[in-house]
Design a protein around this motif. Structure first.
Motif, PDB file in Angstrom:
ATOM      1  N   SER A 188     -54.621 -38.492 -54.619  1.00  0.00           N
ATOM      2  CA  SER A 188     -54.831 -39.803 -53.814  1.00  0.00           C
ATOM      3  C   SER A 188     -55.956 -39.755 -52.760  1.00  0.00           C
ATOM      4  CB  SER A 188     -53.310 -39.569 -53.044  1.00  0.00           C
ATOM      5  OG  SER A 188     -52.365 -39.971 -53.809  1.00  0.00           O
ATOM      6  N   ASP A 189     -57.020 -38.719 -52.965  1.00  0.00           N
ATOM      7  CA  ASP A 189     -57.941 -38.705 -52.209  1.00  0.00           C
ATOM      8  C   ASP A 189     -59.057 -39.756 -52.883  1.00  0.00           C
ATOM      9  OD1 ASP A 189     -60.748 -38.038 -51.282  1.00  0.00           O
ATOM     10  OD2 ASP A 189     -59.956 -36.056 -50.288  1.00  0.00           O
ATOM     11  N   ARG A 190     -59.427 -40.888 -51.984  1.00  0.00           N
ATOM     12  CA  ARG A 190     -60.323 -41.650 -52.813  1.00  0.00           C
ATOM     13  C   ARG A 190     -61.786 -41.388 -53.176  1.00  0.00           C
ATOM     14  NH1 ARG A 190     -60.266 -45.928 -56.003  1.00  0.00           N
ATOM     15  NH2 ARG A 190     -61.714 -47.577 -55.270  1.00  0.00           N
ATOM     16  N   ALA A 191     -62.217 -40.400 -52.105  1.00  0.00           N
ATOM     17  CA  ALA A 191     -63.513 -39.946 -52.680  1.00  0.00           C
ATOM     18  C   ALA A 191     -63.331 -39.256 -53.975  1.00  0.00           C
ATOM     19  CB  ALA A 191     -64.136 -39.027 -51.705  1.00  0.00           C
ATOM     20  N   ILE A 192     -62.427 -38.411 -54.229  1.00  0.00           N
ATOM     21  CA  ILE A 192     -62.472 -37.605 -55.513  1.00  0.00           C
ATOM     22  C   ILE A 192     -61.962 -38.591 -56.601  1.00  0.00           C
ATOM     23  CG2 ILE A 192     -60.723 -36.003 -56.621  1.00  0.00           C
ATOM     24  CD1 ILE A 192     -62.931 -34.808 -54.462  1.00  0.00           C
ATOM     25  N   GLN A 193     -61.221 -39.706 -56.440  1.00  0.00           N
ATOM     26  CA  GLN A 193     -61.178 -40.727 -57.350  1.00  0.00           C
ATOM     27  C   GLN A 193     -62.476 -41.277 -58.018  1.00  0.00           C
ATOM     28  OE1 GLN A 193     -58.247 -43.444 -55.544  1.00  0.00           O
ATOM     29  NE2 GLN A 193     -56.630 -42.047 -55.688  1.00  0.00           N
ATOM     30  N   LEU A 194     -63.100 -41.535 -56.898  1.00  0.00           N
ATOM     31  CA  LEU A 194     -64.529 -42.204 -57.144  1.00  0.00           C
ATOM     32  C   LEU A 194     -65.403 -41.265 -57.913  1.00  0.00           C
ATOM     33  CD1 LEU A 194     -65.201 -44.185 -53.871  1.00  0.00           C
ATOM     34  CD2 LEU A 194     -64.649 -45.009 -56.158  1.00  0.00           C
ATOM     35  N   VAL A 195     -65.452 -39.929 -57.605  1.00  0.00           N
ATOM     36  CA  VAL A 195     -66.290 -38.808 -58.104  1.00  0.00           C
ATOM     37  C   VAL A 195     -65.749 -38.792 -59.657  1.00  0.00           C
ATOM     38  CG1 VAL A 195     -66.695 -36.370 -58.349  1.00  0.00           C
ATOM     39  CG2 VAL A 195     -67.066 -37.550 -56.160  1.00  0.00           C
ATOM     40  N   ALA A 196     -64.341 -38.775 -60.119  1.00  0.00           N
ATOM     41  CA  ALA A 196     -63.773 -38.623 -61.178  1.00  0.00           C
ATOM     42  C   ALA A 196     -64.167 -39.804 -62.146  1.00  0.00           C
ATOM     43  CB  ALA A 196     -62.212 -38.599 -61.195  1.00  0.00           C
ATOM     44  N   MET A 197     -64.073 -40.854 -61.552  1.00  0.00           N
ATOM     45  CA  MET A 197     -64.829 -42.071 -62.294  1.00  0.00           C
ATOM     46  C   MET A 197     -66.176 -41.914 -62.931  1.00  0.00           C
ATOM     47  SD  MET A 197     -62.513 -45.232 -61.043  1.00  0.00           S
ATOM     48  CE  MET A 197     -63.149 -45.406 -59.453  1.00  0.00           C
ATOM     49  N   GLY A 198     -67.001 -41.333 -61.823  1.00  0.00           N
ATOM     50  CA  GLY A 198     -68.263 -41.298 -62.038  1.00  0.00           C
ATOM     51  C   GLY A 198     -68.388 -40.135 -63.142  1.00  0.00           C
ATOM     52  N   PHE A 199     -67.668 -39.410 -63.440  1.00  0.00           N
ATOM     53  CA  PHE A 199     -67.866 -38.316 -64.640  1.00  0.00           C
ATOM     54  C   PHE A 199     -66.962 -38.932 -65.798  1.00  0.00           C
ATOM     55  CE2 PHE A 199     -68.516 -35.205 -61.122  1.00  0.00           C
ATOM     56  CZ  PHE A 199     -70.088 -35.020 -61.635  1.00  0.00           C
ATOM     57  N   ASP A 200     -66.463 -40.150 -65.903  1.00  0.00           N
ATOM     58  CA  ASP A 200     -65.886 -40.841 -66.867  1.00  0.00           C
ATOM     59  C   ASP A 200     -64.445 -40.081 -67.211  1.00  0.00           C
ATOM     60  OD1 ASP A 200     -65.871 -42.931 -68.737  1.00  0.00           O
ATOM     61  OD2 ASP A 200     -66.582 -41.546 -70.375  1.00  0.00           O
ATOM     62  N   ALA A 201     -63.883 -39.615 -65.948  1.00  0.00           N
ATOM     63  CA  ALA A 201     -62.569 -39.288 -65.780  1.00  0.00           C
ATOM     64  C   ALA A 201     -61.523 -40.245 -65.633  1.00  0.00           C
ATOM     65  CB  ALA A 201     -62.375 -38.126 -65.171  1.00  0.00           C
ATOM     66  N   ASP A 202     -60.378 -40.366 -66.090  1.00  0.00           N
ATOM     67  CA  ASP A 202     -59.528 -41.307 -65.480  1.00  0.00           C
ATOM     68  C   ASP A 202     -58.779 -40.782 -64.272  1.00  0.00           C
ATOM     69  OD1 ASP A 202     -59.744 -42.803 -67.826  1.00  0.00           O
ATOM     70  OD2 ASP A 202     -58.209 -41.584 -68.825  1.00  0.00           O
ATOM     71  N   TRP A 203     -58.326 -41.397 -63.293  1.00  0.00           N
ATOM     72  CA  TRP A 203     -57.649 -40.982 -62.099  1.00  0.00           C
ATOM     73  C   TRP A 203     -56.219 -41.724 -61.843  1.00  0.00           C
ATOM     74  CZ3 TRP A 203     -55.860 -43.939 -58.209  1.00  0.00           C
ATOM     75  CH2 TRP A 203     -56.580 -45.106 -57.892  1.00  0.00           C
ATOM     76  N   ILE A 204     -55.234 -41.029 -61.439  1.00  0.00           N
ATOM     77  CA  ILE A 204     -54.018 -41.526 -61.241  1.00  0.00           C
ATOM     78  C   ILE A 204     -53.595 -40.887 -59.746  1.00  0.00           C
ATOM     79  CG2 ILE A 204     -52.991 -39.503 -62.323  1.00  0.00           C
ATOM     80  CD1 ILE A 204     -50.814 -41.536 -62.966  1.00  0.00           C
ATOM     81  N   SER A 205     -52.802 -41.600 -58.973  1.00  0.00           N
ATOM     82  CA  SER A 205     -52.589 -41.006 -57.729  1.00  0.00           C
ATOM     83  C   SER A 205     -51.356 -40.057 -57.612  1.00  0.00           C
ATOM     84  CB  SER A 205     -51.946 -42.145 -56.962  1.00  0.00           C
ATOM     85  OG  SER A 205     -50.706 -42.892 -57.324  1.00  0.00           O
ATOM     86  N   VAL A 206     -51.326 -39.238 -56.817  1.00  0.00           N
ATOM     87  CA  VAL A 206     -50.216 -37.988 -57.013  1.00  0.00           C
ATOM     88  C   VAL A 206     -48.696 -38.730 -57.121  1.00  0.00           C
ATOM     89  CG1 VAL A 206     -51.665 -36.313 -55.989  1.00  0.00           C
ATOM     90  CG2 VAL A 206     -50.378 -37.655 -54.668  1.00  0.00           C
ATOM     91  N   LEU A 207     -48.540 -39.846 -56.446  1.00  0.00           N
ATOM     92  CA  LEU A 207     -47.488 -40.781 -56.539  1.00  0.00           C
ATOM     93  C   LEU A 207     -47.322 -41.320 -57.937  1.00  0.00           C
ATOM     94  CD1 LEU A 207     -46.748 -42.292 -53.137  1.00  0.00           C
ATOM     95  CD2 LEU A 207     -45.575 -40.325 -54.119  1.00  0.00           C
ATOM     96  N   GLY A 208     -48.236 -41.821 -58.551  1.00  0.00           N
ATOM     97  CA  GLY A 208     -48.201 -42.043 -59.928  1.00  0.00           C
ATOM     98  C   GLY A 208     -48.150 -41.192 -60.955  1.00  0.00           C
ATOM     99  N   LEU A 209     -48.391 -40.063 -60.724  1.00  0.00           N
ATOM    100  CA  LEU A 209     -48.271 -38.886 -61.487  1.00  0.00           C
ATOM    101  C   LEU A 209     -46.742 -38.404 -61.356  1.00  0.00           C
ATOM    102  CD1 LEU A 209     -49.031 -36.545 -63.465  1.00  0.00           C
ATOM    103  CD2 LEU A 209     -49.733 -35.384 -61.356  1.00  0.00           C
ATOM    104  N   HIS A 210     -46.080 -38.436 -59.947  1.00  0.00           N
ATOM    105  CA  HIS A 210     -44.952 -38.122 -59.987  1.00  0.00           C
ATOM    106  C   HIS A 210     -43.765 -39.163 -60.611  1.00  0.00           C
ATOM    107  CE1 HIS A 210     -41.006 -38.290 -57.473  1.00  0.00           C
ATOM    108  NE2 HIS A 210     -41.205 -36.980 -57.653  1.00  0.00           N
TER     109      HIS A 210
END
Length: 180
Positions: free
Chosen positions: A107-129
């Motif tokens: 749920s860390d927005r900075a890591i979400q943006l970095v992940a997308m920069g590396f062509d990875a999908d992201w999901i919030s930890v609540l979404g994963l829950h």
């Protein structure tokens, strides 16, 4: 189809997931970790994912004690002074060249943006829950439908074997037994 790698920010999930938050104190943190790892292990096995859970070790002055790895999960404690965020970033960078799909749960927005920069999908930890809860329900439903109806050993026997056992029980001999 290429494998899916799920990268999870462990403490981020512990502090956000209902039921784990109450164990998030320093004295019960090991309980929260164990419960999180159990749920994630079941999830990744059910979904066919490869899972990596990263935990910060920045509060520790010494290396962590190795943990028994549940099926389907790799558990990584960062080095002293390193964060789980840095590990997740580095792993995303390494995996971008692999033939796999990468999903980052944080749920860390900075890591979400970095992940997308590396062509990875992201999901919030609540979404994963929510995904983990849904998968647990689906797994439970699937296990119910694969069981044979009935109780006792006869639920696991084919009709021919059940008939032969019934004859043996009622008549004291097998249908195939013939006395000369």
């Amino acid at each position: 189809m290429a494998a899916t790698v799920l990268l999870v920010d462990g403490y981020n999930a512990i502090h956000a997931w209902p039921g784990l938050q109450r164990h998030a104190t320093k004295t019960d943190l090991h309980i929260a970790r164990a419960k999180l790892l159990e749920k994630l292990s079941n999830f990744v096995v059910f979904r066919g994912y490869e899972g990596i859970v990263a935990f910060d070790a920045h509060n520790h002055q010494h290396p962590s004690v190795p943990m028994v790895t549940p099926k389907g999960l790799d558990i990584y404690f960062t080095d002293y002074g390193e964060t789980a965020d840095a590990y997740i970033e580095r792993t995303c960078a390494q995996l971008q060249w692999e033939d796999c799909r990468v999903r980052v749960a944080t749920s860390d927005r900075a890591i979400q943006l970095v992940a997308m920069g590396f062509d990875a999908d992201w999901i919030s930890v609540l979404g994963l829950h929510e995904e983990v809860k849904l998968a647990a329900k689906q797994a439970k439903r699937a296990s119910r439908t694969t069981r044979k109806p009935g109780r006792g050993i006869d639920a696991f026997l084919d009709r021919s074997t059940r008939d032969r056992l019934t004859q043996w029980r009622l008549h004291g001999k097998d249908v195939g037994d013939r006395k000369p």
